[in-house]
Motif scaffolding. Structure first.
Motif, short mmCIF file in Angstrom:
data_model
loop_
_atom_site.label_atom_id
_atom_site.label_comp_id
_atom_site.label_asym_id
_atom_site.label_seq_id
_atom_site.Cartn_x
_atom_site.Cartn_y
_atom_site.Cartn_z
N ASN A 10 48.54 -20.34 -95.77
CA ASN A 10 49.54 -20.54 -94.73
C ASN A 10 48.88 -21.02 -93.44
O ASN A 10 47.69 -21.30 -93.39
N TRP A 11 49.67 -21.07 -92.37
CA TRP A 11 49.18 -21.64 -91.11
C TRP A 11 48.03 -20.82 -90.52
O TRP A 11 47.10 -21.38 -89.92
N SER A 33 45.03 -20.27 -104.87
CA SER A 33 46.49 -20.30 -104.75
C SER A 33 47.07 -20.24 -106.15
O SER A 33 46.43 -20.68 -107.12
#
Length: 333
Positions: A10-11, A33
């Protein structure tokens, strides 16, 4: 050079990897992932990176020596345990673990395996944070503090639509306190020590976790008020009330301004503080210094203090959550 593996794409992971590379001490070596395309898209700008879609394969990558874990909160414990048993140092995004039992087990296991465990609570590693710590007088000259961190989350819109995103789910150890609330609690414990009592008064949302709340940390001679939330915004500065005046901070993390107003209103002292562009650079640099210099006694002392602080913050979060009747699935394990 630290060969970094990451869990979570994610960010915040992207921001940490950029910060890590900025220090010059890390190289992204592996990405985990569940979807290969997601992992490859994340790592495409970082050169020679290996990819894994299962954790057994990921932890078996030999040249990875440090793993950054930024998965949903409830998954941190098992992933951290696997990483340590594979001989990896771990950097776990805050909050590292859901319960004191999980925290104690990971600390003990990391010590046994001779690897490092860091909780990625970035505000305590900021130079501005240390400047304020040096400025503060002894605790007996403190008469109170008021710390706020509230920011509306777009994920709350999903809750209003009847969904249960991870950050607002008790199954994934979510809620406002264990997200944004970690920053002011870290600040309070780093500056003032462990409180005698920790209370939390929360407004629960549909998913049965807190959307907004007020905490009270009770010390021998003063209280610290904590306000946190993810269903509204706060623009209130942080304040520390001293016997001879008030220290006003523009925030409790990424601090860019700190001004002391004396009791007689005769003068203002502006502390020399400035936030860096990427707020995770300072913590990444601090972790790297310990990892790359494992026998340095001063750095070793710093590390032990960070671990003990992480343990205490975890206990306070747990006590506050229990006082508000917020129950996670992890509590039942």
């Amino acid at each position: 050079m630290i060969n970094l593996g990451i869990i979570g794409t994610n960010w915040i992971t992207d921001q940490f990897v950029q910060a890590a590379h900025q220090t010059g001490s890390y190289q992204l070596a592996a990405v985990y992932s569940r979807r290969l395309e997601t992992a490859q898209k994340f790592g495409e700008n970082y050169g020679d990176v290996e990819y894994a879609t299962d954790l057994v394969t990921f932890f078996a990558i030999q040249h990875v020596d440090t793993v950054y874990i930024a998965s949903p909160n409830s998954l941190h414990f098992e992933q951290a345990k696997q990483a340590i048993l594979a001989g990896k140092n771990i950097i776990v995004e805050k909050p590292a673990f859901s319960t004191p039992q999980e925290m104690d087990e990971i600390i003990e296991l990391a010590n046994q395996q001779r690897v490092f465990f860091f909780e990625a609570a970035r505000n305590i590693h900021e130079q501005a944070f240390k400047t304020i710590a040096d400025f503060l007088p002894l605790k007996d000259q403190t008469i109170g503090a008021d710390f706020s961190f509230m920011k509306y989350s777009s994920r709350y819109d999903q809750v209003l639509d009847g969904e249960e995103p991870n950050i607002f789910s008790p199954h994934f150890s979510g809620g406002a306190l264990v997200d944004l609330g970690v920053y002011p609690i870290y600040a309070a414990l780093a500056w003032f020590g462990m409180p005698n009592e920790s209370l939390y008064f929360a407004k629960k949302i549909q998913t049965d976790v807190d959307g907004i709340g007020t905490g009270i940390l009770r010390y021998e001679e003063f209280d610290v008020t904590i306000r946190t939330g993810k269903i509204s915004d706060s623009y209130q500065p942080a304040e520390i009330f001293l016997s001879n005046g008030t220290l006003v901070l523009d925030a409790i993390h990424s601090i860019d301004e700190a001004v002391f107003h004396d009791r007689d209103h005769q003068r203002k002292i502006k502390l020399s503080v400035q936030r860096v562009e990427n707020p995770m650079v300072e913590e990444a640099a601090a972790f790297a210094e310990v990892i790359l210099n494992p026998t340095d006694r001063t750095l070793g002392t710093n590390y032990e203090e960070w671990v003990e602080l992480a343990r205490n913050v975890n206990q306070v979060l747990y006590d506050m959550r229990k006082s508000a009747g917020i129950v996670f699935d992890a509590d039942e394990k």
